[in-house]
Motif scaffolding. Structure first.
Motif, mmCIF file in Angstrom:
data_model
loop_
_atom_site.group_PDB
_atom_site.id
_atom_site.type_symbol
_atom_site.label_atom_id
_atom_site.label_comp_id
_atom_site.label_asym_id
_atom_site.label_seq_id
_atom_site.Cartn_x
_atom_site.Cartn_y
_atom_site.Cartn_z
ATOM 1 N N ASN A 69 0.820 -1.214 0.000
ATOM 2 C CA ASN A 69 0.000 0.000 0.000
ATOM 3 C C ASN A 69 0.856 1.267 0.000
ATOM 4 O O ASN A 69 0.401 2.333 0.417
ATOM 5 C CB ASN A 69 -0.924 0.008 1.217
ATOM 6 N N TYR A 181 -4.929 -4.115 2.060
ATOM 7 C CA TYR A 181 -5.201 -2.688 2.219
ATOM 8 C C TYR A 181 -5.628 -2.067 0.878
ATOM 9 O O TYR A 181 -4.772 -1.688 0.092
ATOM 10 C CB TYR A 181 -3.962 -1.985 2.757
ATOM 11 N N PRO A 182 -6.931 -1.900 0.627
ATOM 12 C CA PRO A 182 -8.063 -2.270 1.488
ATOM 13 C C PRO A 182 -8.390 -3.755 1.375
ATOM 14 O O PRO A 182 -7.929 -4.433 0.460
ATOM 15 C CB PRO A 182 -9.199 -1.420 0.937
ATOM 16 N N HIS A 210 -9.778 -3.618 7.767
ATOM 17 C CA HIS A 210 -9.175 -2.764 6.748
ATOM 18 C C HIS A 210 -10.063 -2.616 5.520
ATOM 19 O O HIS A 210 -9.589 -2.172 4.474
ATOM 20 C CB HIS A 210 -7.808 -3.330 6.329
ATOM 21 N N ASP A 242 -1.728 4.613 4.895
ATOM 22 C CA ASP A 242 -2.950 4.076 5.490
ATOM 23 C C ASP A 242 -4.146 5.010 5.361
ATOM 24 O O ASP A 242 -5.265 4.646 5.750
ATOM 25 C CB ASP A 242 -2.716 3.775 6.982
ATOM 26 N N ILE A 245 -7.541 3.831 3.570
ATOM 27 C CA ILE A 245 -8.426 2.878 4.252
ATOM 28 C C ILE A 245 -8.912 3.416 5.593
ATOM 29 O O ILE A 245 -9.542 2.691 6.365
ATOM 30 C CB ILE A 245 -7.725 1.527 4.469
#
Length: 343
Positions: A69, A181-182, A210, A242, A245
């Motif tokens: 990610n 992720y996701p 997630h 991050d 998400i």
């Protein structure tokens, strides 16, 4: 029923879910952003805010591995996002002065020692460390409650970590997790909660989710999850691996309220509630005369039927049993029948 306590907050099947707002590294090393996220989480009713503690030199060797990610190496990401101990202490103080629970995930022995020196009340162990048994053993030696995420692990690799916690007599929770992720909804696999409950009946259950939005978390409450963790940001336009998400303050508030609503709706059994009586009074049907009935006349479908409201003494359910019986006295059209009307 397994339970654990963090401070004054009991967590378990008899208690509303604890929502964990996972700030993680969404602050990108900027303590001002971190403080804003604490304030925003508090503003929408969150009870717990969680960070990550990275002491990079003790956590990993220099490397060029790029997470799925992200677009840069994990070494560069963590080097940029790691907070100083003084910043961790300030965030803990801020969280606790707001009346919330401070949690932080250590990713190394040095990080765990830092948190222990800060006097944390419990530990969250991430999925990547679930089978890092030396680190699990080190954290368990502190004797404080442990919340263990289980992404990228199966029952066989979770078992030794649980054995360590049990041997130390540490209250623990297991968070089902999918480390994508996701996470697509068809990979969330909420059925794993039942497997964890069966294999580890002394564990409090939770979901570290997630997927996009709150759907999976709300469904997990109905399946026994009493800890819900979602990545959280004050602003979805901020940079960070991050952020895509993460839920924002509005969504976090919805998760807090929604999880409590689902919890409140659980349990009970199929019966008629006393509080339903006002509705019964108008919604039920009772037996009524649909024309004038003379004394001695036999009751039939031509002179009685069922109509609302439900305030009569003979309910619709008894209708068939009245057919063929004689009227004990004259009954006027639209009158609700009573036992005294019958021979």
């Amino acid at each position: 029923m397994p339970e654990l306590r963090i401070g004054d907050r009991w967590i378990g099947d008899r208690h509303p879910p604890l929502v964990i707002a996972e700030v993680g590294i969404n602050h990108e090393g900027d303590a001002r952003k971190a403080r804003r996220m604490v304030q925003d989480a508090h503003g929408v009713g969150a009870e717990c805010v969680k960070f990550q503690c990275h002491v990079v030199d003790d956590e990993m060797v220099p490397n060029a591995v790029v997470p799925g990610n992200a677009t840069e190496s994990i070494w560069n990401i963590m080097s940029r996002c790691a907070l100083e101990e003084s910043e961790d202490r300030c965030l803990k103080k801020l969280v606790e002065t707001q009346g919330m629970i401070y949690l932080c995930t250590p990713f190394s022995r040095a990080a765990a020692d830092r948190l222990e020196g800060m006097g944390v009340q419990a530990y969250k162990i991430g999925s990547g460390e679930c089978n890092n048994y030396p680190l699990v053993r080190h954290i368990a030696s502190f004797g404080k409650p442990v919340i263990l995420s289980t992404g990228m692990n199966d029952l066989g690799s979770i078992q030794p970590a649980v054995d360590i916690l049990r041997d130390r007599g540490v209250p623990y929770a297991l968070m089902h997790c999918t480390s994508m992720y996701p996470t697509p909804y068809d990979k969330v696999r909420l059925g794993a909660l039942g497997e964890l409950a069966s294999r580890f009946p002394d564990a409090v259950l939770g979901l570290s989710d997630h997927s996009i939005g709150n759907y999976a978390c709300l469904a997990a409450v109905a399946l026994g999850a009493r800890l819900l963790e979602k990545h959280f940001t004050s602003d979805k336009t901020w940079p960070g691996p991050d952020i895509p998400i993460s839920i924002d303050p509005i969504e976090l508030g919805d998760l807090v309220q929604g999880s409590r609503a689902v919890f409140a709706a659980l349990g009970g059994h199929n019966s008629i509630l006393r509080e339903e009586q006002p509705t019964i009074d108008f919604a039920y049907a009772c037996v009524v005369a649909i024309r004038d009935i003379a004394a001695g006349e036999r009751l039939s479908r031509q002179n009685i039927w069922v109509k609302r409201p439900g305030t009569g003494r003979i309910r619709a359910a008894a209708f068939e049993g009245l057919l063929g019986r004689a009227a004990a006295r004259p009954i006027r059209v639209d009158a609700q029948l009573s036992p005294e009307d019958l021979l």
